[in-house]
Design an enzyme around this catalytic site. Sequence first.
Site, PDB file in Angstrom:
ATOM      1  N   SER A  19       0.860  -1.190   0.000  1.00 29.77           N
ATOM      2  CA  SER A  19       0.000   0.000   0.000  1.00 29.77           C
ATOM      3  C   SER A  19       0.889   1.231   0.000  1.00 29.77           C
ATOM      4  O   SER A  19       2.116   1.115   0.000  1.00 29.77           O
ATOM      5  CB  SER A  19      -0.879   0.007   1.254  1.00 29.77           C
ATOM      6  OG  SER A  19      -0.074   0.339   2.368  1.00 29.77           O
ATOM      7  N   LYS A  20       0.225   2.382   0.024  1.00 27.90           N
ATOM      8  CA  LYS A  20       0.974   3.648  -0.030  1.00 27.90           C
ATOM      9  C   LYS A  20       1.992   3.745   1.103  1.00 27.90           C
ATOM     10  O   LYS A  20       2.999   4.439   0.964  1.00 27.90           O
ATOM     11  CB  LYS A  20      -0.009   4.807   0.081  1.00 27.90           C
ATOM     12  CG  LYS A  20      -0.617   5.151  -1.251  1.00 27.90           C
ATOM     13  CD  LYS A  20      -1.339   6.486  -1.161  1.00 27.90           C
ATOM     14  CE  LYS A  20      -2.529   6.500  -2.084  1.00 27.90           C
ATOM     15  NZ  LYS A  20      -3.721   7.093  -1.524  1.00 27.90           N
ATOM     16  N   ARG A  21       1.709   3.061   2.206  1.00 28.87           N
ATOM     17  CA  ARG A  21       2.645   3.109   3.330  1.00 28.87           C
ATOM     18  C   ARG A  21       4.047   2.650   2.916  1.00 28.87           C
ATOM     19  O   ARG A  21       5.044   3.019   3.500  1.00 28.87           O
ATOM     20  CB  ARG A  21       2.167   2.193   4.461  1.00 28.87           C
ATOM     21  CG  ARG A  21       1.067   2.753   5.298  1.00 28.87           C
ATOM     22  CD  ARG A  21       0.747   1.832   6.452  1.00 28.87           C
ATOM     23  NE  ARG A  21       0.430   0.480   5.975  1.00 28.87           N
ATOM     24  CZ  ARG A  21       1.180  -0.590   6.226  1.00 28.87           C
ATOM     25  NH1 ARG A  21       2.262  -0.493   6.938  1.00 28.87           N
ATOM     26  NH2 ARG A  21       0.808  -1.771   5.758  1.00 28.87           N
ATOM     27  N   GLY A  35       5.430   3.307   0.158  1.00 25.27           N
ATOM     28  CA  GLY A  35       5.987   4.195  -0.867  1.00 25.27           C
ATOM     29  C   GLY A  35       5.026   4.215  -2.036  1.00 25.27           C
ATOM     30  O   GLY A  35       3.914   3.698  -1.939  1.00 25.27           O
TER      31      GLY A  35
END
Length: 490
Positions: A253-255, A257
Amino acid sequence: MEEKVRVRFAPSPTGPLHVGNARTALFNFLFARQTGGVFILRLEDTDRERSTPEAEKAILEDLRWLGLDWDEGPGHSGPFGPYRQSERLEIYRRCARELREKGLAYPCYCTPGELEEKRKRFLARGIPPMYDGRCRHLNPEEEQSLIQSGRPASLRFRVDARSVEFEDRVRGRMSFDGRKIGDFVILRSDGIAPYNFAVVIDDARMEVTHVIRGEDHLANTARQLLLYRALGLEPPRFAHVSMILGPDRTPLSKRHGATAVSHFREAGYLPEGLVNYLALLGWSSADGKEIFSLRELIQSFSLERLSRSPAVFDGEKLNWVNRAHLKALQGEQGLDRARPFLHNSGVKLEGIQKSWLAAALEAVWGEVDTLSQLADRLKFLFDEGWDLESEAEALLAREESRKVIRGLQEELRLVEEVKLENYRQILSGVAQRAGISGRGLYLPLRAALTGRTHGPELEKVFVLLGKEKILKRADSVLRGNGSERSASRE
Ligand code: GLU
């Protein structure tokens, strides 16, 4: 007659195309192209609040960039359109009414507040929430009074199955407990069909033969199979692809990057590099080969070699794969791909000879992972980009190094220009004048010419810079120090 494969990619245009979805698109595309089948693009845009035309446009653009062109879908009208769910609402409503008439669906008057209450009650008892079936058993008077009180009704599908079983092409035999599914909504009170219903109608009407999608949809598949059964439709075959995880083994996920395809495009990855890497996430070739063109992937891909275990997204490996594709780009091709990235990084391309630029790129090409790194690697070739890194500066402060640079000045004054042909001769002249050879010779020369202690082959640097530039740099090194140079450039 052999059945013609029809597969689809069905993104919801609520945001950018993520690598996980791009991989789903890729696997469908590969399967279609390999079997001479049809690749359909369908936009699941019934969530009006979250779907936007901009997201749709961006997804189409990313798919095109990746080279995953579709046969039916937006811009390629086919016999099964429209290909946007928002344009198919009437079809879903009709089918939902049909189920109601058959007694397989019933109106539900529960309010969102009531449903939330029920959900909380289930959760409090540690049970996965499901609809408790209240409106399934309404008697005519109760129903009448609910209607009269003005409550809007949704339509719920009646789930009576004890179990749902199917054979998944990746996961094998799958079995779900029907009693835990609960009656689910097939038409909301605002007339919109939720995903599980719309997807069945569409896949059936578009004659989809294989559904290849992420395994996060496994539980949905159980619901969808119940609908196929109720509607008397033949279900497609299913292949659920394992998840992509981040390095910490939680779903990517965006976590972790950037995960949007557009990010990788802007960062200078080649579409063929990204596509190749995505194919390796959850699929592997029988012979262990890892570098593939799209055409080779079409030949080698097989559903049988999709892995059940999750794949871990590894940026280093992506870089390695991308480098392999960069290396395969020859001359002009590389130049064309590099140009926009150089331009965006402020490299002034006007007035630069094409042959010089091609040679410059060739000199640094092997050092970069992505096209966006090129500008930084090339900048030393331009006067405004030449600067001494501290290591180079320290090296050039030594008397031994200064001898080399002085030798270089003297040697260069004897030649008209610097060419590949006289490079060796210049170098041995410098060596003789300075009485230094080997690293003691090369390092200061590299430091003075490029400002760094690592970089492209020295002979290429000589030829690319040419006599005038080299002399100017030698002069500057002997005269000044780093800070003076920086100040004079301002
Ligand atoms: N719109 C769904 C998604 O983006 C499609 C799932 C499917 O392929 O059925 O997850």
